[in-house]
Design an enzyme around this catalytic site. Structure first.
Site, PDB file in Angstrom:
ATOM      1  N   ASP A   1      -9.443  21.601 -33.635  1.00 24.25           N
ATOM      2  CA  ASP A   1     -10.131  21.542 -32.341  1.00 24.25           C
ATOM      3  C   ASP A   1     -10.175  22.963 -31.766  1.00 24.25           C
ATOM      4  OD1 ASP A   1     -10.490  19.044 -29.973  1.00 24.25           O
ATOM      5  OD2 ASP A   1     -10.605  21.164 -29.402  1.00 24.25           O
ATOM      6  N   ILE A   2     -11.350  23.367 -31.288  1.00 24.87           N
ATOM      7  CA  ILE A   2     -11.565  24.736 -30.817  1.00 24.87           C
ATOM      8  C   ILE A   2     -10.908  24.974 -29.442  1.00 24.87           C
ATOM      9  CG2 ILE A   2     -13.776  24.453 -29.587  1.00 24.87           C
ATOM     10  CD1 ILE A   2     -12.984  27.133 -32.238  1.00 24.87           C
TER      11      ILE A   2
ATOM     12  N   HIS B   1      -8.342  12.600 -32.519  1.00 27.58           N
ATOM     13  CA  HIS B   1      -7.546  13.776 -32.175  1.00 27.58           C
ATOM     14  C   HIS B   1      -6.159  13.605 -32.787  1.00 27.58           C
ATOM     15  CE1 HIS B   1     -10.139  15.421 -28.871  1.00 27.58           C
ATOM     16  NE2 HIS B   1     -10.511  14.159 -28.744  1.00 27.58           N
TER      17      HIS B   1
ATOM     18  N   HIS C   1     -14.318  10.799 -33.483  1.00 23.61           N
ATOM     19  CA  HIS C   1     -13.309  11.782 -33.909  1.00 23.61           C
ATOM     20  C   HIS C   1     -11.937  11.330 -33.453  1.00 23.61           C
ATOM     21  CE1 HIS C   1     -15.286  13.084 -30.155  1.00 23.61           C
ATOM     22  NE2 HIS C   1     -14.106  13.556 -29.765  1.00 23.61           N
TER      23      HIS C   1
HETATM   24  P1  AMP Z   1     -13.793  14.136 -26.675  1.00 24.41           P
HETATM   25  O1  AMP Z   1     -15.232  13.852 -27.052  1.00 24.41           O
HETATM   26  O2  AMP Z   1     -13.565  14.041 -25.198  1.00 24.41           O
HETATM   27  O3  AMP Z   1     -12.822  13.306 -27.453  1.00 24.41           O
HETATM   28  O4  AMP Z   1     -13.488  15.662 -27.049  1.00 24.41           O
HETATM   29  C1  AMP Z   1     -14.251  16.403 -27.932  1.00 24.41           C
HETATM   30  C2  AMP Z   1     -13.378  17.482 -28.534  1.00 24.41           C
HETATM   31  O5  AMP Z   1     -14.170  18.251 -29.441  1.00 24.41           O
HETATM   32  C3  AMP Z   1     -12.774  18.476 -27.520  1.00 24.41           C
HETATM   33  O6  AMP Z   1     -11.360  18.490 -27.665  1.00 24.41           O
HETATM   34  C4  AMP Z   1     -13.413  19.812 -27.900  1.00 24.41           C
HETATM   35  O7  AMP Z   1     -12.536  20.907 -27.727  1.00 24.41           O
HETATM   36  C5  AMP Z   1     -13.769  19.602 -29.348  1.00 24.41           C
HETATM   37  N1  AMP Z   1     -14.877  20.424 -29.818  1.00 24.41           N
HETATM   38  C6  AMP Z   1     -16.113  20.507 -29.281  1.00 24.41           C
HETATM   39  N2  AMP Z   1     -16.879  21.359 -29.991  1.00 24.41           N
HETATM   40  C7  AMP Z   1     -16.108  21.815 -31.011  1.00 24.41           C
HETATM   41  C8  AMP Z   1     -16.319  22.725 -32.092  1.00 24.41           C
HETATM   42  N3  AMP Z   1     -17.503  23.350 -32.271  1.00 24.41           N
HETATM   43  N4  AMP Z   1     -15.298  22.967 -32.944  1.00 24.41           N
HETATM   44  C9  AMP Z   1     -14.112  22.351 -32.780  1.00 24.41           C
HETATM   45  N5  AMP Z   1     -13.849  21.476 -31.783  1.00 24.41           N
HETATM   46  C10 AMP Z   1     -14.828  21.219 -30.904  1.00 24.41           C
END
Ligand code: AMP
Length: 130
Positions: free
Chosen positions: A29-30, A95, A93
């Site tokens: 996660d970025i 986490h 996704h």
């Molecule tokens: P959520 O949809 O609320 O479960 O969270 C989406 C997650 O994706 C967040 O923790 C972001 O930091 C992560 N995220 C979004 N874009 C990217 C990316 N390009 N690379 C890695 N992680 C990402």
């Protein structure tokens, strides 16, 4: 239009890759809650976890477990927690978050890592997948 995560799977957007199999993909996660915070995703683009077919769901969980065990071995932590939210990116996704305390599970506290730290963390986790 493809989700940002489909673009990552296709190599159109860079990521710190952790693992891949026929059906699933994992990368850091970025904007991590903690160092080693990893996302496990199905290659199939589905928005909500409850809409994923049962076979894909079970495969994603088995894949996440393998990745979680590698994270637990590579990153000093109390345990690895799993969380499925998806309010930001409409592509399922999981986490996988190294937890020291509840603070790491809340998504309120974020950790800033340099590119080198991301690369080193990904390499260390990958080392425990072999
Ligand atoms: P959520 O949809 O609320 O479960 O969270 C989406 C997650 O994706 C967040 O923790 C972001 O930091 C992560 N995220 C979004 N874009 C990217 C990316 N390009 N690379 C890695 N992680 C990402």
């Amino acid at each position: 239009m493809s989700s940002i995560f489909t673009k990552i799977i296709n190599g159109e957007i860079p990521c710190y890759k952790i693992a891949e199999d026929e059906d699933n993909f994992a990368f850091l996660d970025i904007n991590p809650n903690a160092k080693g915070h990893t996302l496990c995703i199905p290659k199939k683009e589905v928005d909500k976890i409850m809409d994923l077919d049962e076979v894909s769901y079970m495969k994603l969980m088995a894949f996440s477990r393998k990745v979680g065990k590698a994270i637990e071995a590579a990153v000093p932590c109390n345990r690895v927690g799993m969380s499925i939210i998806g309010l930001e990116v409409p592509h399922v996704h999981v986490h996988m978050i190294p937890l020291q305390s509840m603070k790491n599970a809340t998504f309120q506290h974020k950790e800033t890592l340099t590119q080198e730290e991301f690369e080193k963390t990904a390499m260390e986790i990958r080392g425990f997948l072999k």
